[in-house]
Design an enzyme around this catalytic site. Structure first.
Site, PDB file in Angstrom:
ATOM      1  N   ASP A   9       0.864  -1.171   0.000  1.00  0.00           N
ATOM      2  CA  ASP A   9       0.000   0.000   0.000  1.00  0.00           C
ATOM      3  C   ASP A   9       0.909   1.233   0.000  1.00  0.00           C
ATOM      4  OD1 ASP A   9      -2.405   1.637   0.539  1.00  0.00           O
ATOM      5  OD2 ASP A   9      -1.487   1.894   2.512  1.00  0.00           O
ATOM      6  N   ASP A  11      -0.333   5.124   0.590  1.00  0.00           N
ATOM      7  CA  ASP A  11      -0.673   6.171   1.557  1.00  0.00           C
ATOM      8  C   ASP A  11      -0.747   5.637   2.978  1.00  0.00           C
ATOM      9  OD1 ASP A  11      -0.796   8.374  -0.171  1.00  0.00           O
ATOM     10  OD2 ASP A  11      -2.760   7.738  -0.887  1.00  0.00           O
ATOM     11  N   ASP A 181      -1.556  -0.267   5.950  1.00  0.00           N
ATOM     12  CA  ASP A 181      -2.024   0.251   7.238  1.00  0.00           C
ATOM     13  C   ASP A 181      -3.520   0.097   7.440  1.00  0.00           C
ATOM     14  OD1 ASP A 181      -3.401   3.340   6.944  1.00  0.00           O
ATOM     15  OD2 ASP A 181      -2.421   2.464   5.199  1.00  0.00           O
TER      16      ASP A 181
END
Length: 230
Positions: A9, A11, A181
């Protein structure tokens, strides 16, 4: 080596979206002549996060999110604005922001040196994410960048990962890790696709969702340590 393909991922995992968003919002609001910029930001940030959650749950479309969020922001302060136009201006400002977290380049270099194949797997707008990656300088570390808008599907849909797998030579989901996240997008996406996951959780958040990470780490060093044991 148990895993070969690492899907990252972007961001909040490698790219500092909060810093990028703050600068881009400031530039947009200054351009629009807003005086109390902080008040606008305080309303926009949670509203925007809620809209992205709605998108993940298919309550709204990407076009609705993009073209209405700034109109909603200004409407909250009693001002009528063209949401689509403001979206274009914000995207321009955001696409110039490539802030990464400290230690990102070192992390990616070490993983490549160990023989891992790195891929970016991000929900987002192609124009923005491509621009930010170019500004960040980390694009060369990835063998390919997978962006939801280009794939016409998004995390946490299993189809997102199926399309990625079709593009990676000799792909094997049993040798793949999704690292991110977001429990609702990255970890739930891995669960849906039958792919192991690492929840990057530097703020030690509590998991109150149904998503079940295979592993959990709170730092890049912990990520390297985790992979070193596998």
């Amino acid at each position: 080596m148990k895993y070969k393909f690492l899907l990252f991922d972007l961001d909040h995992t490698l790219l500092d979206f909060d810093a990028a968003e703050d600068i881009a919002l400031t530039q947009l609001l200054e351009e629009e002549g807003v005086e109390d910029i902080q008040a606008y930001k305080d309303y926009y940030v949670p509203m925007n996060k809620a809209l992205w959650k709605d998108l993940e749950q298919k309550k709204i479309t990407k076009a609705e999110l993009i073209n209405t969020r700034f109109a909603k922001l200004f409407a909250h302060f009693g001002i009528e604005k063209d949401g689509a136009y403001l979206a274009e201006r914000y995207q321009f400002f955001l696409s110039k922001q490539g802030q990464t977290f400290p230690g990102v380049e070192n992390l990616l270099k070490k993983l490549i040196s160990k023989g891992y194949e790195l891929y970016a797997a991000t929900n987002g707008i192609t124009y923005i994410q491509t621009g930010r990656l170019e500004q960040s300088g980390i694009t060369p570390f990835f063998k390919e960048i997978f962006i939801s808008e280009k794939l016409h599907t998004q995390k946490p849909d299993a189809e997102f990962y199926e399309k990625i797998g079709a593009r990676i030579p000799n792909f094997d989901k049993n040798q793949t890790l999704m690292i991110g996240d977001s429990l609702s997008a990255d970890i739930q996406g891995g669960n849906n696709a039958g792919i192991d996951t690492i929840w990057y959780n530097p703020h030690h958040l509590e998991n109150k969702t149904q998503a079940q990470p295979t592993y959990e780490v709170d730092s890049y060093q912990a990520l390297l340590d985790c992979l070193g044991l596998l």
